[in-house]
Design an enzyme around this catalytic site. Structure first.
Site, PDB file in Angstrom:
ATOM      1  N   SER A  95       0.835  -1.200   0.000  1.00  0.00           N
ATOM      2  CA  SER A  95       0.000   0.000   0.000  1.00  0.00           C
ATOM      3  C   SER A  95       0.876   1.260   0.000  1.00  0.00           C
ATOM      4  O   SER A  95       1.668   1.451  -0.924  1.00  0.00           O
ATOM      5  CB  SER A  95      -0.960  -0.050   1.189  1.00  0.00           C
ATOM      6  OG  SER A  95      -1.992   0.905   1.056  1.00  0.00           O
ATOM      7  N   ARG A 128     -11.258   6.520  -5.172  1.00  0.00           N
ATOM      8  CA  ARG A 128     -10.241   6.459  -4.133  1.00  0.00           C
ATOM      9  C   ARG A 128      -9.872   7.869  -3.650  1.00  0.00           C
ATOM     10  O   ARG A 128      -9.579   8.069  -2.472  1.00  0.00           O
ATOM     11  CB  ARG A 128      -9.001   5.760  -4.666  1.00  0.00           C
ATOM     12  CG  ARG A 128      -8.825   4.288  -4.288  1.00  0.00           C
ATOM     13  CD  ARG A 128     -10.026   3.395  -4.442  1.00  0.00           C
ATOM     14  NE  ARG A 128     -10.463   3.225  -5.796  1.00  0.00           N
ATOM     15  CZ  ARG A 128     -11.336   2.326  -6.212  1.00  0.00           C
ATOM     16  NH1 ARG A 128     -11.895   1.502  -5.334  1.00  0.00           N
ATOM     17  NH2 ARG A 128     -11.705   2.253  -7.467  1.00  0.00           N
ATOM     18  N   ASP A 218      -9.761  -6.043  -3.537  1.00  0.00           N
ATOM     19  CA  ASP A 218      -9.189  -4.872  -2.884  1.00  0.00           C
ATOM     20  C   ASP A 218      -9.973  -3.619  -3.290  1.00  0.00           C
ATOM     21  O   ASP A 218      -9.991  -3.232  -4.461  1.00  0.00           O
ATOM     22  CB  ASP A 218      -7.721  -4.735  -3.290  1.00  0.00           C
ATOM     23  CG  ASP A 218      -6.968  -3.682  -2.496  1.00  0.00           C
ATOM     24  OD1 ASP A 218      -7.613  -2.860  -1.829  1.00  0.00           O
ATOM     25  OD2 ASP A 218      -5.727  -3.689  -2.564  1.00  0.00           O
ATOM     26  N   HIS A 246      -7.779  -5.674   0.703  1.00  0.00           N
ATOM     27  CA  HIS A 246      -6.566  -4.872   0.844  1.00  0.00           C
ATOM     28  C   HIS A 246      -5.575  -5.500   1.818  1.00  0.00           C
ATOM     29  O   HIS A 246      -4.370  -5.310   1.688  1.00  0.00           O
ATOM     30  CB  HIS A 246      -6.934  -3.462   1.298  1.00  0.00           C
ATOM     31  CG  HIS A 246      -5.833  -2.471   1.153  1.00  0.00           C
ATOM     32  ND1 HIS A 246      -5.263  -2.154  -0.063  1.00  0.00           N
ATOM     33  CD2 HIS A 246      -5.172  -1.706   2.074  1.00  0.00           C
ATOM     34  CE1 HIS A 246      -4.315  -1.242   0.106  1.00  0.00           C
ATOM     35  NE2 HIS A 246      -4.230  -0.963   1.388  1.00  0.00           N
TER      36      HIS A 246
END
Length: 267
Positions: A95, A128, A218, A246
């Site tokens: 990430s 996002r 994810d 995720h």
């Protein structure tokens, strides 16, 4: 815990095992110890020395006030690699940690031998972006969510339906998330570290071999954004692992470790 001084702060780190070094860079709001559940034991068994650390904002590393930039955190990690005389090193990032790894490979290629980029992206899409802005607004508000709310929200954001739809598995995850939310001592400053322009053009200049590992369910860094990273980097392949979100490196650790170790053995 040992520590180094880098970029004006103190970073705490740990070493696990002996052998060629692999630096593991954790994502936002999480301790480097999260790697020790599954990834560092696998690396040590394979003959590597795993190096984990706590990013700025995660005690016992320093928690400077204010908002952190991605550049801050990249400079921190660069200083750690140099202080440990670990270059060029293999890197595994997840990430935000994978974004840090990308920037190291772009800006300081002599520091990076190879990189595994887990749950990564090279740009932010509209959905996002809205998600990140909502959490920044929450951080700015000073509101603290009740642990039970935080835990349920984290579970639905970070896990796959395969985990959420299994009562026993979901209950264990919710218990873990609740404890984590209650004991969390992270800095809200990390909420700003994923602000970034589109880095696909810059990634085309990366010379280190890389592997992107994406997770089918994810929601935070969906597979198509990870695939864009793999397409941009000249020497990069792509692995997608099914039935995980995720936190796929915790949900499906065996599959993640296999993909990680197979790549590292060749690079």
């Amino acid at each position: 815990m040992p520590h180094v001084f880098t970029n004006g702060i103190r970073l705490a780190y740990e070493r696990w095992g002996r052998g060629e070094r692999v630096l593991l860079i954790m994502g936002s709001s999480a301790s480097g110890r999260a790697w020790t559940l599954h990834q560092t034991p696998a690396l040590v068994e394979a003959g590597y020395q795993a190096v984990t650390f706590d990013n700025r904002g995660i005690p016992p590393s320093d928690v400077p006030p204010g908002r952190y930039s991605l550049a801050d955190m990249v400079a921190d990690t660069k200083g750690l690699i140099e202080a440990l005389a670990a270059a060029p090193c293999r890197i595994v990032g997840v990430s935000l940690g994978a974004m840090i790894a990308q920037e190291l490979a772009i800006q300081w290629p002599h520091l990076v031998r190879s990189a595994v980029l887990i749950a990564t992206k090279s740009r932010t899409d509209a959905a996002r972006q809205a998600h990140s802005e909502a959490f920044r607004a929450l951080a700015d508000s000073g509101v603290t969510l009740p642990p039970q709310f935080d835990a349920a929200l984290s579970a639905f954001q970070m896990l796959s339906p395969a985990s959420l739809n299994d009562d026993r598995t979901a209950s264990l995850w919710l218990e873990t998330f609740t404890v984590f939310a209650r004991d969390r001592k992270t800095s809200a400053g990390q909420q700003w570290a994923d602000e970034m322009p589109d880095r696909r053009a810059a990634l085309r200049g990366v010379t280190a071999p890389c592997r992107v590992i994406a997770f089918s369910d994810d929601l935070i860094t969906p597979p198509y954004l990870g695939a864009e990273v793999a397409e941009a980097i000249p020497d990069c392949d792509y692995v997608e692992i099914e039935s995980c979100g995720h936190y796929g490196y915790l949900e499906r650790p065996a599959e993640v470790n296999t993909a990680m170790l197979e790549f590292l053995a060749k690079n």
